[in-house]
Design a protein around this motif. Structure first.
Motif, short mmCIF file in Angstrom:
data_model
loop_
_atom_site.label_atom_id
_atom_site.label_comp_id
_atom_site.label_asym_id
_atom_site.label_seq_id
_atom_site.Cartn_x
_atom_site.Cartn_y
_atom_site.Cartn_z
N SER A 101 0.83 -1.20 0.00
CA SER A 101 0.00 0.00 0.00
C SER A 101 0.87 1.25 0.00
CB SER A 101 -0.93 0.01 1.22
OG SER A 101 -0.17 0.09 2.41
N GLY A 102 0.32 2.32 -0.56
CA GLY A 102 1.06 3.57 -0.59
C GLY A 102 0.24 4.72 -1.13
N THR A 103 0.84 5.88 -1.13
CA THR A 103 0.22 7.08 -1.68
C THR A 103 1.14 7.64 -2.75
OG1 THR A 103 1.28 8.53 -0.05
CG2 THR A 103 -0.88 7.61 0.54
N LEU A 104 0.78 8.78 -3.28
CA LEU A 104 1.60 9.40 -4.32
C LEU A 104 3.03 9.66 -3.86
CD1 LEU A 104 1.94 12.77 -3.67
CD2 LEU A 104 -0.51 12.64 -4.11
N HIS A 105 3.24 9.69 -2.56
CA HIS A 105 4.57 9.99 -2.02
C HIS A 105 5.56 8.85 -2.20
CE1 HIS A 105 1.47 12.26 0.18
NE2 HIS A 105 2.33 13.25 0.13
N ASN A 106 5.06 7.61 -2.36
CA ASN A 106 6.00 6.49 -2.47
C ASN A 106 5.60 5.42 -3.47
OD1 ASN A 106 3.86 5.31 -1.08
ND2 ASN A 106 5.17 4.19 0.34
N THR A 145 -7.78 8.75 -1.57
CA THR A 145 -7.48 7.40 -2.03
C THR A 145 -6.07 6.98 -1.66
OG1 THR A 145 -6.64 8.10 -4.20
CG2 THR A 145 -9.02 7.66 -4.03
N GLU A 146 -5.88 5.68 -1.60
CA GLU A 146 -4.55 5.08 -1.54
C GLU A 146 -4.50 3.99 -2.59
OE1 GLU A 146 -2.70 4.00 2.15
OE2 GLU A 146 -3.77 5.57 3.27
N THR A 147 -3.30 3.67 -3.01
CA THR A 147 -3.09 2.61 -4.00
C THR A 147 -2.52 1.38 -3.30
OG1 THR A 147 -2.69 4.18 -5.77
CG2 THR A 147 -1.83 1.97 -6.10
N ILE A 148 -3.00 0.22 -3.68
CA ILE A 148 -2.45 -1.04 -3.20
C ILE A 148 -2.05 -1.86 -4.43
CG2 ILE A 148 -2.80 -3.09 -1.79
CD1 ILE A 148 -5.15 -1.60 -0.46
N LEU A 149 -0.76 -2.09 -4.59
CA LEU A 149 -0.26 -2.89 -5.71
C LEU A 149 -0.21 -4.36 -5.31
CD1 LEU A 149 2.68 -0.63 -6.98
CD2 LEU A 149 0.34 -0.75 -7.85
N TRP A 150 -0.73 -5.20 -6.18
CA TRP A 150 -0.69 -6.65 -5.97
C TRP A 150 0.22 -7.24 -7.04
CZ3 TRP A 150 -5.07 -10.53 -7.52
CH2 TRP A 150 -4.78 -11.79 -6.98
N ALA A 151 1.22 -8.00 -6.63
CA ALA A 151 2.21 -8.50 -7.58
C ALA A 151 2.61 -9.94 -7.25
CB ALA A 151 3.45 -7.61 -7.59
N ARG A 152 3.15 -10.61 -8.26
CA ARG A 152 3.71 -11.96 -8.10
C ARG A 152 5.09 -11.98 -8.73
NH1 ARG A 152 3.99 -14.42 -12.95
NH2 ARG A 152 2.44 -13.96 -14.58
N LYS A 153 5.81 -13.07 -8.54
CA LYS A 153 7.12 -13.19 -9.16
C LYS A 153 6.97 -13.24 -10.68
CE LYS A 153 9.59 -15.38 -5.37
NZ LYS A 153 10.44 -16.51 -4.91
N ASN A 154 7.89 -12.59 -11.37
CA ASN A 154 7.86 -12.56 -12.83
C ASN A 154 8.48 -13.86 -13.35
OD1 ASN A 154 7.55 -11.79 -15.44
ND2 ASN A 154 9.06 -10.15 -15.41
N ASP A 155 7.72 -14.93 -13.16
CA ASP A 155 8.16 -16.28 -13.49
C ASP A 155 7.00 -16.95 -14.22
OD1 ASP A 155 8.65 -19.04 -13.47
OD2 ASP A 155 9.66 -18.98 -11.54
#
Length: 264
Positions: A101-106, A145-155
């Motif tokens: 999670s984060g905002t425009l700051h990070n 708002t806040e942004t939450i990025l969801w990611a997995r390994k690039n495999d």
């Protein structure tokens, strides 16, 4: 739970399903067994503590949250993000996933760091707060708002968990979208003490339900008051929390102890 660590460690708190570790996130991640964690949720410093003010309960208050959140220049912020994200990738299982999670700051640094460190972004969740604090300066739009990025390994062989049917069911039989709405953390979730960036329980409940299975291991490298841990415990998952602040770990223990009657 100690079996998840490479060598002897002295946890701040340990139970049959939780461990809390006091220390620097990247250093503590380095002693966890590689590819042993099913899911990571991270709420890293937003670097917002710059002497400004905000509105809280109708009063003007400082935005400063602590030394851990003080501003840094772009290069230092990005290097910090790459270091801890790199450490997270090492401990995450091939089919595991990470939420940040984060905002425009990070969040833009985090998005780039994820790709640089071998992750593929699955979703960009927008969390829309229905009761954000007003903008006191009146020089820009209200931050809601806040942004939450969801990611997995690039495999190519990685197959992350997504409980699609459950999310659809909880959304009235319709596909769940990437805009989630809800309130800020209610006071009833702060009875044991307050953390300045504490996330509401419903948010972590949805994240854990969406991307894990019962008894999976959930890790939070900046655990604060351990909302992640409370949600994990309620959903019968195991939990590892890391934080560099002793007082926040004490708060975590108080919150987790309240959930000890859960039957898993």
């Amino acid at each position: 739970m100690l079996s998840f660590f490479l060598n002897d460690t002295n946890p701040f708190y340990i139970s049959s399903s939780e461990i809390l570790i006091l220390g620097d996130a990247a250093l503590c991640l380095d002693i966890i067994r590689p590819e042993s964690i099913d899911m990571i949720f991270a709420d890293p410093p937003y670097f917002l503590s710059n002497g400004g003010v905000t509105c809280q309960a109708g009063k003007m208050v400082s935005v400063n949250k602590g030394v851990w959140d003080e501003g840094a220049d772009l290069e230092k912020k990005h290097e910090f993000n790459r270091i801890w994200i790199r450490a997270c990738r090492k401990v995450l299982k091939r089919d595991g996933s990470i939420w940040i999670s984060g905002t425009l700051h990070n969040i833009y640094s985090i998005g780039m760091a994820l790709e640089q460190e071998g992750f593929k972004i699955i979703n960009n969740i927008t969390w829309r707060k229905t009761n954000p604090p007003p903008n006191l300066a009146c020089r820009c739009f209200t931050h809601s708002t806040e942004t939450i990025l969801w990611a997995r390994k690039n495999d190519k062989k990685a197959k992350h968990v997504f409980n699609y049917a459950l999310m659809k069911s909880e959304n009235g039989g319709k596909q769940m979208k990437d805009v989630w709405e809800g309130t800020l953390t209610p006071q009833k979730e702060k009875t044991e003490g307050k953390h300045p960036t504490q996330k509401p329980l419903y948010l972590l409940d949805r994240i854990i339900k969406a991307s894990t299975k019962p008894y999976d291991v959930v890790l939070d490298p900046f655990c604060g008051s351990s909302t992640t841990g409370v949600a994990a415990k309620n959903l019968c998952r195991k939990y590892i929390g890391i934080d560099s602040d002793l007082e926040y770990l004490k708060l975590s223990v108080r919150r987790l102890t309240l959930e000890n009657n859960r039957d898993c």
